[in-house]
Design an enzyme around this catalytic site. Structure first.
Site, PDB file in Angstrom:
ATOM      1  CB  THR A 241      -0.912   0.005   1.241  1.00 64.19           C
ATOM      2  OG1 THR A 241      -1.739  -1.158   1.193  1.00 64.19           O
ATOM      3  CG2 THR A 241      -1.772   1.256   1.306  1.00 64.19           C
TER       4      THR A 241
ATOM      5  CD  GLN B  31      -2.763 -11.088  -4.261  1.00 66.32           C
ATOM      6  OE1 GLN B  31      -2.332 -12.228  -4.323  1.00 66.32           O
ATOM      7  NE2 GLN B  31      -3.309 -10.605  -3.158  1.00 66.32           N
TER       8      GLN B  31
ATOM      9  CG  HIS C  56       1.553  -9.546   3.737  1.00 65.78           C
ATOM     10  ND1 HIS C  56       0.254  -9.988   3.848  1.00 65.78           N
ATOM     11  CD2 HIS C  56       1.484  -8.324   3.183  1.00 65.78           C
ATOM     12  CE1 HIS C  56      -0.555  -9.053   3.382  1.00 65.78           C
ATOM     13  NE2 HIS C  56       0.162  -8.043   2.976  1.00 65.78           N
TER      14      HIS C  56
ATOM     15  CB  CYS D 156      -6.955  -9.038   1.749  1.00 67.18           C
ATOM     16  SG  CYS D 156      -7.098  -8.202   0.212  1.00 67.18           S
TER      17      CYS D 156
HETATM   18  N1  PLP Z   1      -2.410  -4.651  -3.856  1.00 66.71           N
HETATM   19  C1  PLP Z   1      -2.961  -5.860  -3.994  1.00 66.71           C
HETATM   20  C2  PLP Z   1      -3.317  -6.342  -5.362  1.00 66.71           C
HETATM   21  C3  PLP Z   1      -3.199  -6.661  -2.886  1.00 66.71           C
HETATM   22  O1  PLP Z   1      -3.755  -7.862  -3.033  1.00 66.71           O
HETATM   23  C4  PLP Z   1      -2.832  -6.181  -1.613  1.00 66.71           C
HETATM   24  C5  PLP Z   1      -3.088  -7.023  -0.435  1.00 66.71           C
HETATM   25  O2  PLP Z   1      -3.996  -6.899   0.304  1.00 66.71           O
HETATM   26  C6  PLP Z   1      -2.257  -4.912  -1.522  1.00 66.71           C
HETATM   27  C7  PLP Z   1      -2.055  -4.179  -2.659  1.00 66.71           C
HETATM   28  C8  PLP Z   1      -1.872  -4.318  -0.198  1.00 66.71           C
HETATM   29  O3  PLP Z   1      -0.720  -4.942   0.297  1.00 66.71           O
HETATM   30  P1  PLP Z   1      -0.145  -4.559   1.721  1.00 66.71           P
HETATM   31  O4  PLP Z   1      -0.977  -5.291   2.695  1.00 66.71           O
HETATM   32  O5  PLP Z   1       1.278  -5.024   1.710  1.00 66.71           O
HETATM   33  O6  PLP Z   1      -0.255  -3.104   1.866  1.00 66.71           O
END
Ligand code: PLP
Length: 381
Positions: free
Chosen positions: A73, A180, A202, A325
């Site tokens: 993010t 992803q 992660h 998520c």
């Molecule tokens: N972009 C995508 C396509 C995701 O699947 C995710 C996961 O939730 C994110 C961004 C955000 O990742 P993070 O949790 O490392 O901020």
């Protein structure tokens, strides 16, 4: 430890044992601050540099092009807000797709609320962005296009290299959210042709709370967070050395077993698909039939809601509704809505995602649990 089968690897993965081992010394003896000139600091700096090289290798990039962040993010915020704020006044138009993660869509909307013009390109019924639609959206004042590499809910893989050919020819920046796709399918920055690419630790067996942004040399970003000059001044704050070491280790593992991982995930995904397809008449796959992540199945179960189905399998299976998520509420997934799914089909959606540790037995157990729960619910109607 929950006894349930875990089929939610798109939400997050466990930390690989090798990653946990690599991190351990950096929590204890090797705790130095990489900015310190003394030996403790130099050891930490060397570890961060090594990890930078490992992440760069995974992406086919050079180490100095990798910026460590706290998550994907943050990487996407740095890319989008950073590019916009470093941009020139004549270019005030942005383009994105209708199926982006909030990590991209929210900063895009933020810029729109600040007076930027935003075009959201639609997707077809498989979640695919048409290159011609992107081309039509481009304008002389377009600064940045952000289209994800692969979708988190349905797994559809976007034609980034073909979109890059359009943006490159027009001097427009291209960002792609590869949270992803990294370590599931090849992600090579030169083959993709993007200018900025986000990575989430992660999602491929590193820890939570670490990510990276790959930045093509020459791309100017004005970082949303300002402070000292860590990470070329793009992400100030003392580096999270243990997590970065873990990210490097996960990248090395990911690169080493990429072909094997893709084959393993595909085999298990297809086994699950076949078992459920036989047991549940009328089951529909959401997402592209071919251009799809090897980890991902998103199904609409006929006549039941995904929430009721997952409640009925209870704790025997950890899977998610379309976008679990980031969503705790029962609402139609924006991704499925953008794909033109009607409300009934969208409410029946469940996302099942396999990972490196998934076994055939787990897949068979999950298929059986889902099929019998569906039969029970269906019989009650
Ligand atoms: N972009 C995508 C396509 C995701 O699947 C995710 C996961 O939730 C994110 C961004 C955000 O990742 P993070 O949790 O490392 O901020």
């Amino acid at each position: 430890m929950p006894a349930s089968v875990y089929l939610d690897y798109n939400a997050t993965t466990p930390v690989a044992p090798e990653v946990a081992e690599a991190i351990r010394p950096y929590l204890y003896q090797l705790f130095g601050n990489p900015s310190s000139a003394h030996s403790h600091g130099r050891v930490a700096r060397a570890a961060v540099d090594r990890a930078r090289g490992e992440v760069a290798d995974l992406l086919g990039a050079r180490p100095q092009e990798v910026v460590f962040t706290g998550c994907a993010t943050e990487a996407s915020n740095l890319a989008i807000l950073g590019a916009a704020r470093a941009g020139v006044d004549e270019r005030r138009h942005l383009v994105t797709s209708a199926v982006e993660h909030p990590a991209v869509m929210v900063p895009m909307r933020r810029l729109e609320s600040e007076g930027w013009s935003l075009t959201v390109v639609p997707v077809d019924s498989t979640g695919h962005v048409a290159v011609a639609d992107v081309e039509r959206a481009l304008r002389p004042d377009t600064l940045l296009v952000s289209i994800m590499h692969a979708n988190n809910e349905v797994g559809t893989i976007q034609p980034i290299a073909r979109i890059a050919a359009l943006t490159r020819a027009r001097g427009i920046l291209l960002h792609t959210d590869a949270a992803q796709s990294v370590a599931k399918i090849p992600v090579n920055v030169h083959e993709l042709g993007a200018d900025l690419l986000s990575v989430a630790g992660h999602k491929f067996y590193a820890t939570k709370g670490v990510g990276a942004l790959w930045v093509r040399p020459g791309v100017r970003l004005a970082p949303p967070v300002v402070g000292a000059d860590h990470e070329h001044g793009l992400r100030p704050g003392t580096e999270n050395v243990p997590a970065i070491v873990g990210l490097g280790c996960a990248a090395r593992l990911g690169l080493g077993r990429l072909g094997e991982a893709t084959a393993h995930l595909t085999r298990l995904r297809d086994r699950l698909h076949q078992a459920l397809g036989q047991a549940v008449p009328g089951l529909t796959l959401n997402g592209h039939p071919q251009a799809r992540l090897p980890s991902t199945l998103n199904f609409s179960f006929p006549g039941v809601s995904g929430r009721d189905l997952l409640a009925a399998v209870d704790d025997s299976l950890s899977a998610s509704l379309g976008s679990a998520c980031h969503s705790e509420h029962e609402a139609v997934s924006g991704v499925l809505a953008a794909m033109g799914c009607n409300a009934t089909r969208a409410m029946g959606a469940v996302r099942l995602s396999v990972g490196w540790p998934t076994t055939e037995t787990e897949v068979d157990t999950a298929a059986h649990a889902l099929a019998s729960a569906w039969e029970r619910l269906h019989a009650r109607r």
